[in-house]
Design a protein around this motif. Sequence first.
Motif, PDB file in Angstrom:
ATOM      1  N   ARG A   1       0.848  -1.185   0.000  1.00 36.51           N
ATOM      2  CA  ARG A   1       0.000   0.000   0.000  1.00 36.51           C
ATOM      3  C   ARG A   1       0.890   1.243   0.000  1.00 36.51           C
ATOM      4  NH1 ARG A   1      -5.313  -0.216  -0.517  1.00 36.51           N
ATOM      5  NH2 ARG A   1      -5.805   0.949   1.330  1.00 36.51           N
ATOM      6  N   ALA A   2       0.577   2.169  -0.889  1.00 35.56           N
ATOM      7  CA  ALA A   2       1.322   3.425  -1.013  1.00 35.56           C
ATOM      8  C   ALA A   2       0.495   4.544  -0.389  1.00 35.56           C
ATOM      9  CB  ALA A   2       1.606   3.723  -2.479  1.00 35.56           C
ATOM     10  N   VAL A   3       1.172   5.483   0.251  1.00 37.10           N
ATOM     11  CA  VAL A   3       0.490   6.577   0.948  1.00 37.10           C
ATOM     12  C   VAL A   3       0.664   7.868   0.156  1.00 37.10           C
ATOM     13  CG1 VAL A   3       0.289   7.839   3.121  1.00 37.10           C
ATOM     14  CG2 VAL A   3       1.008   5.432   3.144  1.00 37.10           C
ATOM     15  N   HIS A   4      -0.452   8.563  -0.039  1.00 39.73           N
ATOM     16  CA  HIS A   4      -0.475   9.818  -0.784  1.00 39.73           C
ATOM     17  C   HIS A   4      -1.213  10.884   0.017  1.00 39.73           C
ATOM     18  CE1 HIS A   4       0.749   7.933  -4.636  1.00 39.73           C
ATOM     19  NE2 HIS A   4       0.153   6.881  -4.114  1.00 39.73           N
ATOM     20  N   PHE A   5      -0.801  12.132  -0.148  1.00 46.42           N
ATOM     21  CA  PHE A   5      -1.540  13.251   0.434  1.00 46.42           C
ATOM     22  C   PHE A   5      -2.815  13.485  -0.365  1.00 46.42           C
ATOM     23  CE2 PHE A   5       2.780  14.808   1.738  1.00 46.42           C
ATOM     24  CZ  PHE A   5       2.538  14.863   3.104  1.00 46.42           C
ATOM     25  N   THR A   6      -3.865  13.916   0.329  1.00 52.39           N
ATOM     26  CA  THR A   6      -5.011  14.508  -0.349  1.00 52.39           C
ATOM     27  C   THR A   6      -4.676  15.989  -0.485  1.00 52.39           C
ATOM     28  OG1 THR A   6      -6.121  15.063   1.717  1.00 52.39           O
ATOM     29  CG2 THR A   6      -6.621  12.881   0.749  1.00 52.39           C
ATOM     30  N   SER A   7      -5.515  16.754  -1.161  1.00 54.75           N
ATOM     31  CA  SER A   7      -5.230  18.194  -1.267  1.00 54.75           C
ATOM     32  C   SER A   7      -5.271  18.841   0.123  1.00 54.75           C
ATOM     33  CB  SER A   7      -6.193  18.878  -2.237  1.00 54.75           C
ATOM     34  OG  SER A   7      -7.528  18.668  -1.851  1.00 54.75           O
ATOM     35  N   ALA A   8      -6.199  18.408   0.970  1.00 50.83           N
ATOM     36  CA  ALA A   8      -6.269  18.954   2.340  1.00 50.83           C
ATOM     37  C   ALA A   8      -5.026  18.551   3.135  1.00 50.83           C
ATOM     38  CB  ALA A   8      -7.530  18.464   3.041  1.00 50.83           C
ATOM     39  N   GLY A   9      -4.578  17.324   2.941  1.00 48.48           N
ATOM     40  CA  GLY A   9      -3.374  16.854   3.627  1.00 48.48           C
ATOM     41  C   GLY A   9      -2.138  17.605   3.190  1.00 48.48           C
ATOM     42  N   ARG A  10      -2.028  17.860   1.904  1.00 50.81           N
ATOM     43  CA  ARG A  10      -0.895  18.631   1.374  1.00 50.81           C
ATOM     44  C   ARG A  10      -0.892  20.037   1.989  1.00 50.81           C
ATOM     45  NH1 ARG A  10       3.734  18.107   0.024  1.00 50.81           N
ATOM     46  NH2 ARG A  10       3.273  16.457  -1.416  1.00 50.81           N
ATOM     47  N   ALA A  11      -2.062  20.662   2.041  1.00 49.02           N
ATOM     48  CA  ALA A  11      -2.165  22.014   2.604  1.00 49.02           C
ATOM     49  C   ALA A  11      -1.770  22.016   4.088  1.00 49.02           C
ATOM     50  CB  ALA A  11      -3.576  22.559   2.419  1.00 49.02           C
ATOM     51  N   LEU A  12      -2.228  21.008   4.827  1.00 49.36           N
ATOM     52  CA  LEU A  12      -1.887  20.926   6.249  1.00 49.36           C
ATOM     53  C   LEU A  12      -0.406  20.643   6.440  1.00 49.36           C
ATOM     54  CD1 LEU A  12      -2.839  21.061   9.162  1.00 49.36           C
ATOM     55  CD2 LEU A  12      -3.384  18.611   9.014  1.00 49.36           C
ATOM     56  N   GLN A  13       0.158  19.794   5.604  1.00 48.28           N
ATOM     57  CA  GLN A  13       1.583  19.482   5.709  1.00 48.28           C
ATOM     58  C   GLN A  13       2.417  20.739   5.466  1.00 48.28           C
ATOM     59  OE1 GLN A  13       4.334  19.357   3.401  1.00 48.28           O
ATOM     60  NE2 GLN A  13       5.558  18.711   5.127  1.00 48.28           N
ATOM     61  N   ILE A  14       2.001  21.577   4.544  1.00 50.61           N
ATOM     62  CA  ILE A  14       2.718  22.829   4.270  1.00 50.61           C
ATOM     63  C   ILE A  14       2.672  23.740   5.503  1.00 50.61           C
ATOM     64  CG2 ILE A  14       2.609  24.966   2.901  1.00 50.61           C
ATOM     65  CD1 ILE A  14       1.797  23.120   0.497  1.00 50.61           C
ATOM     66  N   LYS A  15       1.511  23.813   6.148  1.00 54.40           N
ATOM     67  CA  LYS A  15       1.399  24.612   7.384  1.00 54.40           C
ATOM     68  C   LYS A  15       2.263  24.022   8.494  1.00 54.40           C
ATOM     69  CE  LYS A  15      -3.297  26.211   6.515  1.00 54.40           C
ATOM     70  NZ  LYS A  15      -4.708  26.089   6.926  1.00 54.40           N
ATOM     71  N   ALA A  16       2.228  22.699   8.628  1.00 50.51           N
ATOM     72  CA  ALA A  16       3.030  22.032   9.661  1.00 50.51           C
ATOM     73  C   ALA A  16       4.519  22.252   9.414  1.00 50.51           C
ATOM     74  CB  ALA A  16       2.696  20.539   9.704  1.00 50.51           C
ATOM     75  N   ASP A  17       4.929  22.217   8.161  1.00 51.46           N
ATOM     76  CA  ASP A  17       6.341  22.439   7.849  1.00 51.46           C
ATOM     77  C   ASP A  17       6.759  23.865   8.185  1.00 51.46           C
ATOM     78  OD1 ASP A  17       8.809  21.254   6.835  1.00 51.46           O
ATOM     79  OD2 ASP A  17       8.631  22.775   5.271  1.00 51.46           O
ATOM     80  N   ALA A  18       5.862  24.819   7.982  1.00 48.61           N
ATOM     81  CA  ALA A  18       6.176  26.209   8.355  1.00 48.61           C
ATOM     82  C   ALA A  18       6.369  26.313   9.867  1.00 48.61           C
ATOM     83  CB  ALA A  18       5.064  27.144   7.882  1.00 48.61           C
ATOM     84  N   VAL A  19       5.547  25.607  10.634  1.00 47.61           N
ATOM     85  CA  VAL A  19       5.704  25.587  12.090  1.00 47.61           C
ATOM     86  C   VAL A  19       7.049  24.962  12.449  1.00 47.61           C
ATOM     87  CG1 VAL A  19       4.828  24.536  14.233  1.00 47.61           C
ATOM     88  CG2 VAL A  19       3.227  25.566  12.592  1.00 47.61           C
ATOM     89  N   ARG A  20       7.359  23.823  11.818  1.00 45.68           N
ATOM     90  CA  ARG A  20       8.638  23.156  12.076  1.00 45.68           C
ATOM     91  C   ARG A  20       9.819  24.062  11.758  1.00 45.68           C
ATOM     92  NH1 ARG A  20      12.590  21.295   9.411  1.00 45.68           N
ATOM     93  NH2 ARG A  20      11.547  21.667   7.427  1.00 45.68           N
ATOM     94  N   GLN A  21       9.746  24.751  10.631  1.00 43.63           N
ATOM     95  CA  GLN A  21      10.839  25.658  10.249  1.00 43.63           C
ATOM     96  C   GLN A  21      11.005  26.787  11.263  1.00 43.63           C
ATOM     97  OE1 GLN A  21      10.754  26.959   6.127  1.00 43.63           O
ATOM     98  NE2 GLN A  21      10.039  24.963   5.476  1.00 43.63           N
ATOM     99  N   GLN A  22       9.905  27.292  11.805  1.00 41.34           N
ATOM    100  CA  GLN A  22       9.973  28.349  12.817  1.00 41.34           C
ATOM    101  C   GLN A  22      10.626  27.822  14.090  1.00 41.34           C
ATOM    102  OE1 GLN A  22       9.466  31.586  12.469  1.00 41.34           O
ATOM    103  NE2 GLN A  22      10.036  31.945  14.590  1.00 41.34           N
ATOM    104  N   VAL A  23      10.271  26.598  14.488  1.00 39.14           N
ATOM    105  CA  VAL A  23      10.877  25.994  15.678  1.00 39.14           C
ATOM    106  C   VAL A  23      12.379  25.789  15.454  1.00 39.14           C
ATOM    107  CG1 VAL A  23      10.935  23.925  17.140  1.00 39.14           C
ATOM    108  CG2 VAL A  23       8.735  24.943  16.489  1.00 39.14           C
ATOM    109  N   VAL A  24      12.751  25.345  14.267  1.00 40.98           N
ATOM    110  CA  VAL A  24      14.172  25.178  13.943  1.00 40.98           C
ATOM    111  C   VAL A  24      14.886  26.527  14.050  1.00 40.98           C
ATOM    112  CG1 VAL A  24      15.821  24.668  12.086  1.00 40.98           C
ATOM    113  CG2 VAL A  24      13.895  23.132  12.509  1.00 40.98           C
ATOM    114  N   LYS A  25      14.291  27.557  13.480  1.00 40.17           N
ATOM    115  CA  LYS A  25      14.901  28.896  13.526  1.00 40.17           C
ATOM    116  C   LYS A  25      15.112  29.352  14.967  1.00 40.17           C
ATOM    117  CE  LYS A  25      14.059  33.652  12.083  1.00 40.17           C
ATOM    118  NZ  LYS A  25      13.104  34.584  11.513  1.00 40.17           N
ATOM    119  N   GLU A  26      14.096  29.177  15.793  1.00 45.95           N
ATOM    120  CA  GLU A  26      14.198  29.583  17.199  1.00 45.95           C
ATOM    121  C   GLU A  26      15.216  28.733  17.952  1.00 45.95           C
ATOM    122  OE1 GLU A  26      10.165  29.326  18.578  1.00 45.95           O
ATOM    123  OE2 GLU A  26       9.495  30.925  17.223  1.00 45.95           O
ATOM    124  N   THR A  27      15.256  27.451  17.645  1.00 37.89           N
ATOM    125  CA  THR A  27      16.176  26.531  18.319  1.00 37.89           C
ATOM    126  C   THR A  27      17.627  26.866  17.983  1.00 37.89           C
ATOM    127  OG1 THR A  27      14.503  24.786  18.271  1.00 37.89           O
ATOM    128  CG2 THR A  27      16.777  24.089  18.597  1.00 37.89           C
TER     129      THR A  27
END
Length: 145
Positions: A95-121
């Motif tokens: 079984r292969a896992v794919h993003f839905t359009s909503a999942g892709r949008a959420l992943q982009i938001k989550a990555d922005a949060v992660r990048q901010q945490v990295v910057k602060e760290t």
Amino acid sequence: MLDSNFSPDAPLGLQLASASRRWRSNLDERMQPLGLTQSRWEVLMQIERLGEGVIQSVLASALGIEMPSLSRSLDQLEANGLVERRCSESDKRARAVHFTSAGRALQIKADAVRQQVVKETLEGITEAELAEFIRVLQKLSHNLM
């Protein structure tokens, strides 16, 4: 607040474990407004890192978890319309896992949060210090194999 686990005489393992817990705790707290728990944001980030259509067993291995644990997380993500599982084109049993359009949008938001945490760290840490830290961490990881 200073962490007693980071005193110069604290065991290395204790310091690594403490830093890892703080990293995850910080990310967990920052991901909550997105409705993501640690198990869910980790899965989304690994799908992004490994690429759309990643095979579930490969994803589980990258996350360091067993297939039943991954299946529970994927069930939740799928129920929320964030990912979908399809038969792999290269192996119909997998079984292969794919993003839905909503999942892709959420992943982009989550990555922005992660990048901010990295910057602060990394605040106050030079590029040379970071490069040396990564080099040493890679050596430690290699030595633990």
